[in-house]
Design an enzyme around this catalytic site. Structure first.
Site, PDB file in Angstrom:
ATOM      1  N   CYS A 195       0.828  -1.220   0.000  1.00  0.00           N
ATOM      2  CA  CYS A 195       0.000   0.000   0.000  1.00  0.00           C
ATOM      3  C   CYS A 195       0.858   1.264   0.000  1.00  0.00           C
ATOM      4  CB  CYS A 195      -0.924  -0.025   1.214  1.00  0.00           C
ATOM      5  SG  CYS A 195      -1.831   1.505   1.498  1.00  0.00           S
ATOM      6  N   CYS A 255      -0.144   3.934   2.585  1.00  0.00           N
ATOM      7  CA  CYS A 255       0.226   3.480   3.935  1.00  0.00           C
ATOM      8  C   CYS A 255       1.692   3.816   4.217  1.00  0.00           C
ATOM      9  CB  CYS A 255       0.017   1.978   4.071  1.00  0.00           C
ATOM     10  SG  CYS A 255      -1.686   1.435   3.831  1.00  0.00           S
TER      11      CYS A 255
END
Length: 279
Positions: free
Chosen positions: A50, A53
């Site tokens: 991600c 993230c």
């Protein structure tokens, strides 16, 4: 109970050795430490693939200012590719997803996308309330998930919401109502679906209005749905408190005096009067 209480000293020592930015990865351990240290849990759902993230890790979570605020929480990172059951439980369908939850896993707040440092700090400041007032109730509920124990937590959240800032009050009332629903569900499973129904309705239908400052609605609901001669003894303090406070806030001194005199006869009246001044 020993499984929860016995490790408290160890948990406290372990927690004191953690750095503010040292994320835990076990949901169950985070729950226990949250109870032991009287903190909410800060949960970051993420994955190694991600991009946003990773950006939050480098730009938000790594900030010294953010780390300082994180010390008010138990930080927990959940890899959605590893903890699939937990990811499903919290209905995480996009990441990054940040939650603030209580030790029982009830959600106080959730954010569904990337947050810059300034937004993270705003949220962490907003919900940095301790949970010491709820520690015994959390422990009882962890020991036994019963309707009575859930109702005790709901009551504490309602009372706690009286003392927090307005921008948090709504969230605390929301989580209090969720515990009332849990109580009803547990009472049904315990074979007594009507247990404490009067108290639950006084909280859900009346006390909520009072805390929100809707004093006329408070009185309207009381007059319509709750007759004084039908109030059971254990609920009279709450009932009289609701009437007294609503009339007091509306500057109706005559009626406030009537209900003040009734409230003074109830056990715990000093606590009710203190909360009345805070509302």
């Amino acid at each position: 109970m020993k499984k929860i209480i016995l490790p408290f000293t160890f948990l406290l020592l372990f927690t004191n050795s953690l750095k503010a930015d040292q994320w835990m990865t076990s949901f169950e351990d985070a729950q226990k430490i949250a109870v032991a240290t009287n903190k909410f849990i800060l949960v970051d759902f993420w994955a190694s693939w991600c991009g946003p993230c990773k950006r939050m890790d480098s730009e938000s979570w790594s900030s010294t200012d953010v780390k300082e605020l994180m010390s008010n929480y138990i930080p927990l990172k959940i890899d959605i590719d590893v903890e699939k059951k937990l990811t499903s439980k919290f209905t995480v369908n996009s990441i990054p997803r940040v939650y603030i939850i209580d030790p029982n896993g009830e959600v106080v707040l959730q954010s569904k996308s990337y947050m810059p440092k300034i937004e993270v700090m705003k949220i962490l400041k907003k919900y940095s309330y301790g949970t010491k007032i709820l520690q015994n109730e959390y422990l009882d509920f962890m020991k036994l998930k019963s309707g009575d124990n859930s109702l005790k937590i709901a009551e504490k959240y309602f009372n706690y919401s009286v003392y927090v800032k307005d921008d948090v009050k709504r969230d605390f009332l929301s989580i209090a109502n969720r515990y009332l629903k849990i109580s009803n569900k547990l009472y049904r499973s315990e074979g007594d679906k009507n247990k404490n129904s009067q108290k639950i309705n006084l909280y859900a239908d009346v006390y909520r209005y009072l805390i929100q400052g809707n004093y006329n609605k408070t009185l309207k609901k009381l007059n319509k749905d709750f007759k004084e001669n039908e109030i059971i003894e254990t609920n009279k303090g709450l009932y009289n408190f609701l009437y007294f406070t609503a009339y007091s806030k509306l500057n109706d001194r005559e009626n406030a005096k009537i209900w003040y005199d009734k409230l003074k006869e109830n056990e715990g009246s000093k606590v009710f009067l203190l909360m009345s001044r805070k509302i």
